[in-house]
Design an enzyme around this catalytic site. Structure first.
Site, PDB file in Angstrom:
ATOM      1  CG  MET A 188     -11.125 -24.677  24.279  1.00 47.58           C
ATOM      2  SD  MET A 188     -10.446 -25.644  22.952  1.00 47.58           S
ATOM      3  CE  MET A 188      -9.813 -24.297  21.375  1.00 47.58           C
ATOM      4  CG  ASP A 236     -20.523 -29.029  20.668  1.00 46.84           C
ATOM      5  OD1 ASP A 236     -20.845 -30.590  20.719  1.00 46.84           O
ATOM      6  OD2 ASP A 236     -20.191 -28.274  19.987  1.00 46.84           O
ATOM      7  CE  LYS A 290     -13.048 -33.983  24.304  1.00 48.42           C
ATOM      8  NZ  LYS A 290     -12.029 -33.089  23.712  1.00 48.42           N
TER       9      LYS A 290
HETATM   10  C1  LIG Z   1     -14.467 -25.135  22.216  1.00 46.71           C
HETATM   11  S1  LIG Z   1     -14.430 -24.013  23.069  1.00 46.71           S
HETATM   12  C2  LIG Z   1     -16.010 -23.178  21.538  1.00 46.71           C
HETATM   13  C3  LIG Z   1     -15.858 -22.128  21.193  1.00 46.71           C
HETATM   14  C4  LIG Z   1     -16.805 -21.283  20.052  1.00 46.71           C
HETATM   15  N1  LIG Z   1     -16.971 -21.853  19.478  1.00 46.71           N
HETATM   16  C5  LIG Z   1     -16.864 -20.070  20.302  1.00 46.71           C
HETATM   17  O1  LIG Z   1     -17.024 -19.352  19.217  1.00 46.71           O
HETATM   18  O2  LIG Z   1     -17.011 -19.483  21.875  1.00 46.71           O
HETATM   19  C6  LIG Z   1     -14.694 -23.447  24.079  1.00 46.71           C
HETATM   20  C7  LIG Z   1     -14.120 -22.370  24.883  1.00 46.71           C
HETATM   21  O3  LIG Z   1     -15.015 -21.415  24.589  1.00 46.71           O
HETATM   22  C8  LIG Z   1     -14.702 -20.285  25.736  1.00 46.71           C
HETATM   23  N2  LIG Z   1     -16.664 -20.039  26.385  1.00 46.71           N
HETATM   24  C9  LIG Z   1     -16.829 -20.177  25.465  1.00 46.71           C
HETATM   25  N3  LIG Z   1     -18.590 -20.139  26.406  1.00 46.71           N
HETATM   26  C10 LIG Z   1     -17.822 -18.882  26.588  1.00 46.71           C
HETATM   27  C11 LIG Z   1     -18.802 -18.369  27.729  1.00 46.71           C
HETATM   28  N4  LIG Z   1     -19.781 -18.276  28.022  1.00 46.71           N
HETATM   29  N5  LIG Z   1     -17.623 -17.176  28.681  1.00 46.71           N
HETATM   30  C12 LIG Z   1     -16.220 -17.465  28.404  1.00 46.71           C
HETATM   31  N6  LIG Z   1     -15.703 -17.824  27.365  1.00 46.71           N
HETATM   32  C13 LIG Z   1     -16.881 -19.204  27.546  1.00 46.71           C
HETATM   33  C14 LIG Z   1     -13.929 -21.077  26.538  1.00 46.71           C
HETATM   34  O4  LIG Z   1     -12.992 -20.134  26.020  1.00 46.71           O
HETATM   35  C15 LIG Z   1     -14.240 -22.307  26.808  1.00 46.71           C
HETATM   36  O5  LIG Z   1     -13.392 -23.144  26.957  1.00 46.71           O
END
Ligand SMILES: C[S@@+](CC[C@H](N)C(=O)[O-])C[C@H]1O[C@@H](n2cnc3c(N)ncnc32)[C@H](O)[C@@H]1O
Length: 262
Positions: free
Chosen positions: A168, A35, A56
């Site tokens: 998100m 991803d 995406k």
């Molecule tokens: C589609 S969701 C997936 C979440 C993922 N499966 C998890 O457990 O972290 C994606 C969201 O995770 C958060 N996110 C992912 N990586 C991040 C990071 N390094 N720092 C802050 N927020 C993060 C953001 O809110 C982003 O919009």
């Protein structure tokens, strides 16, 4: 070995935050379907594998879910060791459940390798304990993307009864803040936006719920993923956090006194 699929959580970005098992299966993979939020440093571990981005990316269409299922199933049936690599944890807003069901229906053996979700990693790296004795004894994680999904959850809670974590949620932060204030949360409740946690560019904004809509209006948010945290515990970021601040309200200094950290 017969084909096999691992649904792997890659954590928030830094490969040092992978589990040992995740690192091992990535290193041994022959095909990696990843991803957008998986970091290049993590992908570099997949030295033997063909790698395909199926996530995406801004402005580009993602590969649809059915195609991802078909790619995993076909490769596994050809005897490949397949890693389906996702940011954070595969079962937290990651569609890992759907992919597991598709594999189960197809009779393809698979295993889930949990990852450190950004829901807990981003606050922790910014020095925000989601629970803290005497301050917060529960937290809820919501998708900030869809008001219809978070309203029944947050609307059913007493104001300030738990720390709120929104993934998100950057684009919808105005609506989230307005909803909480409308439901009785104080506009002065501390709030944070943790950007790019565990990456080199990581930074954190702190302020109040009232300020959240204008958080990071300047400088811009760039392309970094962000996690929103709302609750008194955010006050501790000024004391416990190592992450650079893009903006920190005086709330951090007050907290240092209130929580006896001085
Ligand atoms: C589609 S969701 C997936 C979440 C993922 N499966 C998890 O457990 O972290 C994606 C969201 O995770 C958060 N996110 C992912 N990586 C991040 C990071 N390094 N720092 C802050 N927020 C993060 C953001 O809110 C982003 O919009």
């Amino acid at each position: 070995m017969k084909g096999f699929v691992w649904l792997v959580g890659a954590g928030p970005g830094d490969p040092d935050l992978l589990t040992r098992k995740a690192a091992r299966v990535i290193e041994e993979a022959e095909l990696v379907l990843y991803d957008a939020l998986v970091s290049n440093e993590t992908l570099d571990l997949a030295r033997r594998a063909q790698r395909f981005s199926v996530g995406k990316r801004a402005g580009k269409k993602s590969v649809d879910q059915e195609t991802i299922h078909a790619l995993m199933i076909r490769a596994a049936r050809r005897g490949k060791r397949v890693v389906r690599l996702k940011g954070g944890d595969p079962f937290v807003f990651g569609r890992g459940g759907e992919e597991g069901l598709a594999l189960a229906r197809a009779g393809v053996p698979f295993e889930v390798v949990p990852g450190v979700s950004s829901a807990v990693a981003a606050p922790a790296l910014a020095g925000i304990p989601l629970t803290h004795r005497g301050v917060a004894s529960a937290f809820v994680v919501v998708s900030g993307h869809d008001p219809a999904a978070y309203r029944p959850v947050l609307g059913g809670m007493a104001p300030a009864s738990a720390t709120v974590v929104a993934l998100m949620g950057l684009a919808g932060r105005r609506g989230l803040a307005a909803f909480l204030i409308d439901r009785g949360w104080s506009a002065a409740t501390p709030a944070a936006v943790v950007l790019g946690a565990s990456r080199e560019e990581a930074r954190v904004w702190t302020g109040t719920l009232a300020d959240l809509p204008d958080a990071l209006a300047s400088p811009p948010i760039d392309d970094l993923p962000g996690t929103i945290v709302v609750g008194e515990v955010v006050s501790l970021a000024g004391v416990l956090g190592q992450m650079p601040f893009v903006h920190a309200r005086p709330v951090a200094a007050r907290a240092a006194v209130r929580f006896g950290a001085q």
